[in-house]
Design a protein around this motif. Structure first.
Motif, PDB file in Angstrom:
ATOM      1  N   GLN A 138      47.878  39.366  48.309  1.00 55.69           N
ATOM      2  CA  GLN A 138      48.401  39.124  47.463  1.00 55.69           C
ATOM      3  C   GLN A 138      49.869  38.668  47.530  1.00 55.69           C
ATOM      4  OE1 GLN A 138      47.824  38.563  44.019  1.00 55.69           O
ATOM      5  NE2 GLN A 138      46.940  40.063  42.764  1.00 55.69           N
ATOM      6  N   LEU A 150      40.430  37.145  47.144  1.00 58.02           N
ATOM      7  CA  LEU A 150      40.866  37.889  46.835  1.00 58.02           C
ATOM      8  C   LEU A 150      39.812  38.590  45.947  1.00 58.02           C
ATOM      9  CD1 LEU A 150      42.629  39.896  44.835  1.00 58.02           C
ATOM     10  CD2 LEU A 150      43.746  37.788  43.807  1.00 58.02           C
ATOM     11  N   MET A 162      43.882  44.548  48.820  1.00 58.97           N
ATOM     12  CA  MET A 162      44.852  43.808  48.127  1.00 58.97           C
ATOM     13  C   MET A 162      45.969  43.123  47.604  1.00 58.97           C
ATOM     14  SD  MET A 162      42.347  44.745  44.075  1.00 58.97           S
ATOM     15  CE  MET A 162      40.882  45.785  44.003  1.00 58.97           C
ATOM     16  N   TYR A 204      38.067  42.179  44.766  1.00 59.87           N
ATOM     17  CA  TYR A 204      37.629  42.763  43.777  1.00 59.87           C
ATOM     18  C   TYR A 204      36.046  42.284  43.752  1.00 59.87           C
ATOM     19  CZ  TYR A 204      41.994  41.664  42.369  1.00 59.87           C
ATOM     20  OH  TYR A 204      43.281  41.643  40.872  1.00 59.87           O
ATOM     21  N   ALA A 251      39.536  35.255  39.907  1.00 60.50           N
ATOM     22  CA  ALA A 251      39.737  35.262  41.086  1.00 60.50           C
ATOM     23  C   ALA A 251      39.595  33.870  41.517  1.00 60.50           C
ATOM     24  CB  ALA A 251      40.251  35.718  41.825  1.00 60.50           C
TER      25      ALA A 251
END
Length: 181
Positions: free
Chosen positions: A133, A155, A129, A159, A171
């Motif tokens: 990011q 992402l 993550m 998740y 996302a």
């Protein structure tokens, strides 16, 4: 630029997977050849093309070519489920990125996306993550909607793998919005 998606079959899964690869649009001919081989499960030919490109780049002292070939080899190992090999090659590509001339912002963003995918498969969700990011931020600041959408899609995958379905949905929706723009 339009995003390019390929339908691929993983040797490690009976499921089909839809994946995005930036080399499908903007990469060199040998990279598109690798993707075509992967799409039809000709993994040996894909790796051979990437390896030959790396050797050529070494002989000609082409840092961009070395980076691209190592990155592609990392993606091939990722596709094959060889996550530790993929990680090692992606890190080697990351080391070479400083030697690549010109604007390397997008290259760094796509490499971070690859690293995030690798970390996800290694079940290192927090690291995955963090890296994705960074990729999202790189693309957002550079104005690359295709890159940002691809990173948001990654992402969402992370998740989902981390059992965070509501976050994955958010996302994924953000990624779709960017793809439509």
């Amino acid at each position: 630029a339009q995003a390019s998606f390929k339908l691929a079959y993983s040797n490690n899964s009976v499921h089909m997977a839809l994946f995005f690869d930036e080399a499908a649009n903007d990469g060199p001919d040998w990279a598109r050849e690798c993707l075509r081989h992967l799409a039809v499960q000709d993994n040996n030919s894909a790796f051979k093309a990437a390896r030959e490109s790396f050797l050529t780049a070494c002989k000609t002292q082409d840092p961009s070519g070395k980076f691209a070939a190592l990155h592609m080899m990392a993606k091939i190992h990722l596709f094959l489920g060889e996550f530790h090999d993929a990680d090692a090659l992606a890190r080697k590509a990351q080391e070479l990125l400083v030697d690549v001339p010109g604007d390397v912002v997008a290259l760094g963003g796509y490499l971070k996306r690859t690293l995030a995918n690798i970390k996800c498969h290694l079940l290192k969700f927090r690291e995955a993550m963090e890296v994705v990011q960074e990729s999202i931020l790189i693309f957002s600041e550079s104005g690359s909607k295709v890159g940002e959408a691809a990173a948001l899609s990654t992402l969402a995958k992370i998740y989902l793998a981390a059992q965070r379905r509501p976050d994955a949905l958010v996302a994924a929706k953000q990624s779709l919005v960017l793809h439509k723009e």
